[in-house]
Design a protein around this motif. Structure first.
Motif, PDB file in Angstrom:
ATOM      1  N   ARG A  81     -21.053 -18.046 -17.619  1.00 24.12           N
ATOM      2  CA  ARG A  81     -21.372 -16.992 -18.577  1.00 24.12           C
ATOM      3  C   ARG A  81     -20.404 -15.818 -18.525  1.00 24.12           C
ATOM      4  NH1 ARG A  81     -25.885 -14.495 -18.010  1.00 24.12           N
ATOM      5  NH2 ARG A  81     -26.640 -15.362 -16.055  1.00 24.12           N
ATOM      6  N   SER A  82     -19.706 -15.650 -17.402  1.00 26.99           N
ATOM      7  CA  SER A  82     -18.733 -14.553 -17.318  1.00 26.99           C
ATOM      8  C   SER A  82     -17.315 -15.018 -17.619  1.00 26.99           C
ATOM      9  CB  SER A  82     -18.792 -13.909 -15.932  1.00 26.99           C
ATOM     10  OG  SER A  82     -18.495 -14.853 -14.918  1.00 26.99           O
ATOM     11  N   GLY A  83     -17.111 -16.336 -17.769  1.00 31.73           N
ATOM     12  CA  GLY A  83     -15.792 -16.852 -18.130  1.00 31.73           C
ATOM     13  C   GLY A  83     -14.777 -16.786 -17.012  1.00 31.73           C
ATOM     14  N   VAL A  84     -15.233 -16.905 -15.748  1.00 31.06           N
ATOM     15  CA  VAL A  84     -14.304 -16.921 -14.620  1.00 31.06           C
ATOM     16  C   VAL A  84     -14.481 -18.224 -13.856  1.00 31.06           C
ATOM     17  CG1 VAL A  84     -14.347 -14.399 -14.426  1.00 31.06           C
ATOM     18  CG2 VAL A  84     -15.901 -15.771 -13.008  1.00 31.06           C
ATOM     19  N   ALA A  85     -13.498 -18.553 -13.024  1.00 34.50           N
ATOM     20  CA  ALA A  85     -13.574 -19.761 -12.224  1.00 34.50           C
ATOM     21  C   ALA A  85     -14.644 -19.624 -11.144  1.00 34.50           C
ATOM     22  CB  ALA A  85     -12.211 -20.047 -11.580  1.00 34.50           C
ATOM     23  N   TYR A  86     -15.126 -20.778 -10.650  1.00 34.13           N
ATOM     24  CA  TYR A  86     -16.185 -20.758  -9.633  1.00 34.13           C
ATOM     25  C   TYR A  86     -15.779 -19.955  -8.403  1.00 34.13           C
ATOM     26  CZ  TYR A  86     -19.713 -22.312  -6.320  1.00 34.13           C
ATOM     27  OH  TYR A  86     -20.711 -22.318  -5.390  1.00 34.13           O
ATOM     28  N   PRO A  87     -14.589 -20.156  -7.835  1.00 34.57           N
ATOM     29  CA  PRO A  87     -14.230 -19.368  -6.643  1.00 34.57           C
ATOM     30  C   PRO A  87     -14.224 -17.859  -6.918  1.00 34.57           C
ATOM     31  CG  PRO A  87     -12.747 -21.231  -6.891  1.00 34.57           C
ATOM     32  CD  PRO A  87     -13.543 -21.147  -8.156  1.00 34.57           C
ATOM     33  N   THR A  88     -13.773 -17.498  -8.125  1.00 33.07           N
ATOM     34  CA  THR A  88     -13.762 -16.074  -8.488  1.00 33.07           C
ATOM     35  C   THR A  88     -15.188 -15.541  -8.574  1.00 33.07           C
ATOM     36  OG1 THR A  88     -11.722 -16.413  -9.741  1.00 33.07           O
ATOM     37  CG2 THR A  88     -12.976 -14.419 -10.210  1.00 33.07           C
ATOM     38  N   ALA A  89     -16.073 -16.317  -9.205  1.00 29.58           N
ATOM     39  CA  ALA A  89     -17.476 -15.901  -9.308  1.00 29.58           C
ATOM     40  C   ALA A  89     -18.108 -15.804  -7.928  1.00 29.58           C
ATOM     41  CB  ALA A  89     -18.251 -16.881 -10.180  1.00 29.58           C
ATOM     42  N   SER A  90     -17.767 -16.733  -7.042  1.00 30.62           N
ATOM     43  CA  SER A  90     -18.335 -16.728  -5.694  1.00 30.62           C
ATOM     44  C   SER A  90     -17.929 -15.463  -4.937  1.00 30.62           C
ATOM     45  CB  SER A  90     -17.861 -17.968  -4.936  1.00 30.62           C
ATOM     46  OG  SER A  90     -18.433 -18.008  -3.648  1.00 30.62           O
ATOM     47  N   ARG A  91     -16.645 -15.077  -5.048  1.00 29.78           N
ATOM     48  CA  ARG A  91     -16.185 -13.848  -4.384  1.00 29.78           C
ATOM     49  C   ARG A  91     -16.873 -12.618  -4.989  1.00 29.78           C
ATOM     50  NH1 ARG A  91     -11.288 -16.727  -4.548  1.00 29.78           N
ATOM     51  NH2 ARG A  91     -10.640 -15.642  -6.459  1.00 29.78           N
ATOM     52  N   ALA A  92     -17.044 -12.625  -6.308  1.00 31.48           N
ATOM     53  CA  ALA A  92     -17.713 -11.499  -6.966  1.00 31.48           C
ATOM     54  C   ALA A  92     -19.164 -11.378  -6.513  1.00 31.48           C
ATOM     55  CB  ALA A  92     -17.645 -11.665  -8.487  1.00 31.48           C
ATOM     56  N   VAL A  93     -19.842 -12.508  -6.396  1.00 26.62           N
ATOM     57  CA  VAL A  93     -21.230 -12.503  -5.936  1.00 26.62           C
ATOM     58  C   VAL A  93     -21.315 -11.956  -4.513  1.00 26.62           C
ATOM     59  CG1 VAL A  93     -23.134 -14.024  -5.230  1.00 26.62           C
ATOM     60  CG2 VAL A  93     -22.099 -14.288  -7.489  1.00 26.62           C
ATOM     61  N   GLU A  94     -20.376 -12.369  -3.672  1.00 29.95           N
ATOM     62  CA  GLU A  94     -20.348 -11.860  -2.301  1.00 29.95           C
ATOM     63  C   GLU A  94     -20.172 -10.339  -2.291  1.00 29.95           C
ATOM     64  OE1 GLU A  94     -17.756 -12.530   1.818  1.00 29.95           O
ATOM     65  OE2 GLU A  94     -17.571 -13.944   0.150  1.00 29.95           O
ATOM     66  N   VAL A 112     -18.931 -10.573 -13.787  1.00 33.57           N
ATOM     67  CA  VAL A 112     -20.119 -11.234 -13.244  1.00 33.57           C
ATOM     68  C   VAL A 112     -21.334 -10.306 -13.332  1.00 33.57           C
ATOM     69  CG1 VAL A 112     -21.142 -12.149 -11.124  1.00 33.57           C
ATOM     70  CG2 VAL A 112     -18.795 -12.764 -11.760  1.00 33.57           C
ATOM     71  N   PHE A 113     -21.138  -9.041 -13.044  1.00 32.55           N
ATOM     72  CA  PHE A 113     -22.232  -8.080 -13.114  1.00 32.55           C
ATOM     73  C   PHE A 113     -22.807  -8.003 -14.528  1.00 32.55           C
ATOM     74  CE2 PHE A 113     -23.544  -3.636 -13.945  1.00 32.55           C
ATOM     75  CZ  PHE A 113     -24.646  -3.585 -13.110  1.00 32.55           C
ATOM     76  N   HIS A 114     -21.953  -7.983 -15.540  1.00 30.02           N
ATOM     77  CA  HIS A 114     -22.440  -7.911 -16.923  1.00 30.02           C
ATOM     78  C   HIS A 114     -23.203  -9.179 -17.308  1.00 30.02           C
ATOM     79  CE1 HIS A 114     -21.076  -4.051 -18.437  1.00 30.02           C
ATOM     80  NE2 HIS A 114     -19.973  -4.203 -17.729  1.00 30.02           N
ATOM     81  N   ALA A 115     -22.820 -10.313 -16.737  1.00 27.43           N
ATOM     82  CA  ALA A 115     -23.569 -11.540 -17.004  1.00 27.43           C
ATOM     83  C   ALA A 115     -24.997 -11.441 -16.476  1.00 27.43           C
ATOM     84  CB  ALA A 115     -22.854 -12.735 -16.380  1.00 27.43           C
ATOM     85  N   LEU A 116     -25.200 -10.692 -15.394  1.00 32.30           N
ATOM     86  CA  LEU A 116     -26.542 -10.491 -14.848  1.00 32.30           C
ATOM     87  C   LEU A 116     -27.421  -9.695 -15.805  1.00 32.30           C
ATOM     88  CD1 LEU A 116     -25.538  -9.570 -11.211  1.00 32.30           C
ATOM     89  CD2 LEU A 116     -26.927 -11.552 -11.857  1.00 32.30           C
ATOM     90  N   PRO A 150     -31.088 -11.952 -15.158  1.00 36.47           N
ATOM     91  CA  PRO A 150     -30.992 -11.324 -13.835  1.00 36.47           C
ATOM     92  C   PRO A 150     -31.270 -12.247 -12.655  1.00 36.47           C
ATOM     93  CG  PRO A 150     -33.023 -10.682 -14.904  1.00 36.47           C
ATOM     94  CD  PRO A 150     -32.279 -11.501 -15.899  1.00 36.47           C
ATOM     95  N   VAL A 151     -31.506 -13.529 -12.898  1.00 35.71           N
ATOM     96  CA  VAL A 151     -31.589 -14.524 -11.829  1.00 35.71           C
ATOM     97  C   VAL A 151     -30.633 -15.643 -12.198  1.00 35.71           C
ATOM     98  CG1 VAL A 151     -33.046 -16.266 -10.723  1.00 35.71           C
ATOM     99  CG2 VAL A 151     -33.941 -13.973 -11.119  1.00 35.71           C
ATOM    100  N   ALA A 152     -29.691 -15.953 -11.310  1.00 32.72           N
ATOM    101  CA  ALA A 152     -28.633 -16.902 -11.693  1.00 32.72           C
ATOM    102  C   ALA A 152     -28.012 -17.536 -10.457  1.00 32.72           C
ATOM    103  CB  ALA A 152     -27.545 -16.175 -12.492  1.00 32.72           C
ATOM    104  N   SER A 153     -27.478 -18.742 -10.666  1.00 30.70           N
ATOM    105  CA  SER A 153     -26.661 -19.394  -9.646  1.00 30.70           C
ATOM    106  C   SER A 153     -25.206 -18.976  -9.849  1.00 30.70           C
ATOM    107  CB  SER A 153     -26.783 -20.909  -9.771  1.00 30.70           C
ATOM    108  OG  SER A 153     -26.218 -21.333 -11.005  1.00 30.70           O
ATOM    109  N   ILE A 154     -24.360 -19.299  -8.875  1.00 31.25           N
ATOM    110  CA  ILE A 154     -22.937 -18.976  -9.024  1.00 31.25           C
ATOM    111  C   ILE A 154     -22.343 -19.766 -10.182  1.00 31.25           C
ATOM    112  CG2 ILE A 154     -20.676 -19.034  -7.897  1.00 31.25           C
ATOM    113  CD1 ILE A 154     -22.093 -18.553  -5.241  1.00 31.25           C
ATOM    114  N   ASN A 155     -22.736 -21.031 -10.315  1.00 28.35           N
ATOM    115  CA  ASN A 155     -22.248 -21.831 -11.447  1.00 28.35           C
ATOM    116  C   ASN A 155     -22.596 -21.173 -12.779  1.00 28.35           C
ATOM    117  OD1 ASN A 155     -20.778 -24.108 -10.635  1.00 28.35           O
ATOM    118  ND2 ASN A 155     -22.641 -25.164  -9.956  1.00 28.35           N
TER     119      ASN A 155
END
Length: 388
Positions: free
Chosen positions: A339-352, A321-325, A329-334
């Motif tokens: 763009r990082s190729g992970v599931a939404y819940p995984t991206a949400s935890r990474a963002v947190e 997720v960090f590399h996708a930023l 550098p401005v993005a929603s979780i979706n």
């Protein structure tokens, strides 16, 4: 007909109840040719070397698209601010994400148009299409495609008299050539751009062409932005820079009074040397600044990546997720999930996790459809790009 040192005044058409006294520049190159010896010659060499360093850094960057994406947007923002828009970098990045409600549409769409115009021009050059008046009209059509200016004949040379400053030609600061002279003046400029016999580097050619374009003022709207785009297009076509990374809009913005004074001096006094000194100093300052910014962005990215790597078992997904930023550098979780190729819940935890590290900030204040910004990265990029 009164002759000036770099052109002549002509009585053009009648606007309202008064005859128009318009300035028609002589074809390039200037006569006599500007003196490029001595201190000016050394400044020219330093500017060319600085461009070489900037061109080389793109080959060394691990994420060249990251820097290019960011720098193009900063240029679009600053160039549009010179014309009066009040957008911020965050506004633009939010707009690009999903045309977010609440973003000031007219201002942001002008900046977005600028990016589309630049990308179209560079794409055509890479296809082998020459830098020509036809291409400039195509670029102009995209520049004014929507928002303010969309009714100002996008893609067409002007057919009426325009002027700069004042309420009418009679009290204007400057009156460009009459409309019936615009096409021939632009044809002369195109011939100059492709005259291989001229004893000039691409930097000098770009400097001279910028003044000539601004003096002709060939469109009803968007001339300032087009004139600044022309510099980047010349340097790209002549392979001074393989990527469009030298933008003088910030330098012009920071030195606005001197910039306009020197444009006038070339027209009224034929003082091309003073303009070249200013332009070359701007190239040197801007190219060195771009190299420094690239290194600072890389340092920020490296330091934050090391933070993420130290988070333990969750580090792998957080890094994706960090590399996708890095490319946006401005993005929603979706958006980050996709763009990082992970599931939404995984991206949400990474963002947190990235929020907890202070790398991400939520910028909408909403509870749903939240948007996050890579704040340190944006802060470096935003220097000098604050609204006027």
């Amino acid at each position: 007909m009164q002759r000036g040192l770099s052109g002549q005044y002509e009585i053009g058409s009648v606007v309202g109840q008064e005859e128009v006294r318009a300035f028609v520049p002589a074809p390039l190159p200037p006569d006599p040719l500007p003196d490029l010896a001595g201190e000016r010659g050394r400044l020219h060499e330093q500017a060319l070397l600085a461009c070489g360093r900037l061109d080389a850094i793109t080959a060394l960057l691990p994420e060249p698209d990251l820097f290019l994406y960011a720098y193009v947007r900063k240029e679009a923002l600053v160039s549009s601010q010179i014309e009066g828009t009040q957008s911020s970098l965050s506004d633009l990045l939010l707009f690009e994400l999903e045309e977010t409600p609440g973003v000031p549409f007219d201002d942001v769409v002008e900046v977005s148009n600028y990016i589309a115009a630049l990308e179209h021009g560079l794409g055509r050059l890479r296809e082998g299409f020459p830098l020509s008046n036809r291409l400039l009209r195509e670029i102009h059509e995209r520049l004014l495609a929507r928002g303010r200016g969309a009714e100002r004949q996008p893609g067409s040379l002007r057919r009426t008299q325009n002027w700069i400053g004042g309420t009418r030609p009679g009290n204007a600061h400057f009156v460009p050539p009459p409309p019936q002279r615009v096409e021939s003046q632009m044809a002369d400029l195109e011939r100059f751009l492709h005259d291989d016999q001229q004893p000039f580097s691409a930097l000098i050619k770009a400097a001279l062409a910028h003044v000539q374009f601004e003096t002709i003022h060939p469109f009803l709207d968007g001339n300032g932005r087009m004139g600044r785009l022309l510099i980047a297009l010349i340097l790209h076509e002549d392979r001074v820079l393989h990527q469009p990374l030298l933008y003088l809009s910030l330098y012009f913005k920071q030195n606005r009074e001197e910039y306009y004074r020197l444009l006038d001096a070339t027209r009224r006094e034929g003082d091309w040397e003073a303009w070249l000194d200013f332009f070359l100093e701007g190239v040197l300052t801007t190219a060195n600044g771009a190299v420094e910014t690239a290194h600072r962005l890389l340092d920020v990215f490296r330091e934050d990546r090391e933070q993420v790597e130290g988070t333990g078992r969750s580090a792998a997904n957080a890094l994706r997720v960090f590399h996708a930023l890095g490319t946006r550098p401005v993005a929603s979780i979706n958006d980050l999930a996709e763009r990082s190729g992970v599931a939404y819940p995984t991206a949400s935890r990474a963002v947190e996790a990235l929020e907890g590290l202070g790398i991400l900030r939520e910028i909408t204040g909403r509870r749903r459809d939240r948007v996050f910004a890579y704040w340190r990265y944006i802060a470096v990029l935003n220097e000098g790009a604050e609204p006027l």
